[in-house]
Motif scaffolding. Structure first.
Motif, short mmCIF file in Angstrom:
data_model
loop_
_atom_site.label_atom_id
_atom_site.label_comp_id
_atom_site.label_asym_id
_atom_site.label_seq_id
_atom_site.Cartn_x
_atom_site.Cartn_y
_atom_site.Cartn_z
N SER A 16 -37.84 22.73 -32.73
CA SER A 16 -38.93 22.50 -33.69
C SER A 16 -40.22 22.15 -32.97
O SER A 16 -40.20 21.60 -31.86
CB SER A 16 -38.56 21.35 -34.63
OG SER A 16 -37.40 21.65 -35.40
N VAL A 62 -41.15 33.39 -42.33
CA VAL A 62 -41.07 31.97 -42.01
C VAL A 62 -40.61 31.11 -43.17
O VAL A 62 -40.42 29.90 -43.01
CB VAL A 62 -42.43 31.45 -41.49
CG1 VAL A 62 -42.88 32.27 -40.30
CG2 VAL A 62 -43.47 31.44 -42.60
N ARG A 65 -38.27 27.93 -43.09
CA ARG A 65 -38.29 27.35 -41.75
C ARG A 65 -39.58 26.60 -41.45
O ARG A 65 -39.57 25.62 -40.72
CB ARG A 65 -38.10 28.45 -40.70
CG ARG A 65 -36.81 29.22 -40.81
CD ARG A 65 -36.60 30.14 -39.61
NE ARG A 65 -37.62 31.16 -39.50
CZ ARG A 65 -38.37 31.35 -38.40
NH1 ARG A 65 -38.19 30.60 -37.34
NH2 ARG A 65 -39.28 32.32 -38.38
N PHE A 66 -40.68 27.07 -41.99
CA PHE A 66 -42.00 26.47 -41.73
C PHE A 66 -42.50 25.76 -42.99
O PHE A 66 -42.24 26.22 -44.11
CB PHE A 66 -43.02 27.54 -41.34
CG PHE A 66 -42.79 28.19 -39.99
CD1 PHE A 66 -41.62 27.98 -39.27
CD2 PHE A 66 -43.76 29.01 -39.45
CE1 PHE A 66 -41.42 28.59 -38.04
CE2 PHE A 66 -43.59 29.62 -38.22
CZ PHE A 66 -42.40 29.41 -37.52
N MET A 81 -42.66 23.58 -37.86
CA MET A 81 -41.87 24.79 -37.59
C MET A 81 -40.48 24.38 -37.12
O MET A 81 -40.34 23.72 -36.08
CB MET A 81 -42.57 25.64 -36.53
CG MET A 81 -44.02 25.96 -36.86
SD MET A 81 -44.77 27.14 -35.72
CE MET A 81 -44.72 26.21 -34.19
N LEU A 84 -36.83 27.53 -34.69
CA LEU A 84 -37.67 28.54 -34.07
C LEU A 84 -36.84 29.61 -33.38
O LEU A 84 -35.76 29.34 -32.83
CB LEU A 84 -38.63 27.89 -33.09
CG LEU A 84 -39.81 27.17 -33.77
CD1 LEU A 84 -40.45 26.16 -32.83
CD2 LEU A 84 -40.83 28.18 -34.25
N LYS A 85 -37.38 30.83 -33.41
CA LYS A 85 -36.71 31.98 -32.84
C LYS A 85 -37.62 32.60 -31.78
O LYS A 85 -38.84 32.43 -31.82
CB LYS A 85 -36.44 33.01 -33.93
CG LYS A 85 -35.66 32.46 -35.11
CD LYS A 85 -35.56 33.50 -36.22
CE LYS A 85 -34.84 32.93 -37.43
NZ LYS A 85 -34.73 33.93 -38.53
N ASP A 88 -40.77 34.16 -32.82
CA ASP A 88 -41.89 33.30 -33.23
C ASP A 88 -42.89 33.08 -32.10
O ASP A 88 -43.93 32.45 -32.31
CB ASP A 88 -41.37 31.94 -33.71
CG ASP A 88 -40.54 32.06 -34.98
OD1 ASP A 88 -39.50 31.37 -35.07
OD2 ASP A 88 -40.94 32.82 -35.88
N THR A 89 -42.60 33.58 -30.91
CA THR A 89 -43.52 33.45 -29.79
C THR A 89 -44.83 34.17 -30.10
O THR A 89 -44.83 35.36 -30.41
CB THR A 89 -42.89 34.02 -28.51
OG1 THR A 89 -41.73 33.25 -28.17
CG2 THR A 89 -43.88 34.01 -27.35
N VAL A 119 -41.06 30.51 -27.47
CA VAL A 119 -39.69 30.15 -27.82
C VAL A 119 -38.76 30.90 -26.87
O VAL A 119 -38.64 32.13 -26.96
CB VAL A 119 -39.36 30.49 -29.29
CG1 VAL A 119 -37.96 30.00 -29.64
CG2 VAL A 119 -40.40 29.88 -30.22
#
Length: 121
Positions: A16, A62, A65-66, A81, A84-85, A88-89, A119
């Motif tokens: 997160s 998102v 998750r966000f 957030m 994260l995956k 998500d970078t 991430v």
């Protein structure tokens, strides 16, 4: 009008981060605010919006998750957030939407310099 993002960094998948946006020159509580992200070679992806009537918007990528929030006293906007995956970078931007269609920001009139989120394990 000035927007300054902070809180980005390197995080492992499943982790997160909380991004912060410090605003000056206007009152965030009376303005629509949003978060967007961009990866090299791709367009800006709007992630979330929060409006003067407290309604919120989340992109499907998102949702769940966000979480967007704001502190009208501190004149700040946040993006929590979670989970994260690697996808998500990106560079994350705080922005003031200039056009909202069906509750979704589609353009901005001002944005910050961005904060990098990576991430990776």
């Amino acid at each position: 009008v000035q927007l300054v993002e902070s809180g980005g960094g390197l995080v492992q998948p499943g982790g997160s981060l909380r991004l912060s946006c410090t605003a000056s020159g206007f009152a965030t509580g009376s303005s629509a605010m949003g978060w967007a992200r961009q990866v090299p070679g791709k367009g800006l992806e709007w992630l979330s919006g929060i409006y003067s009537d407290a309604r919120t918007y989340y992109a499907n990528s998102v949702k769940g998750r966000f979480t967007i929030s704001r502190d009208n006293v501190k004149n700040m906007v946040y993006l929590q957030m979670n989970n994260l995956k690697p996808d998500d970078t990106a560079v994350y931007y705080c922005a003031i939407p200039s056009l909202i269609v069906a509750g979704r920001p589609v353009d901005f009139r001002s944005r910050g310099q961005g904060t990098q989120v990576i991430v990776a394990s």
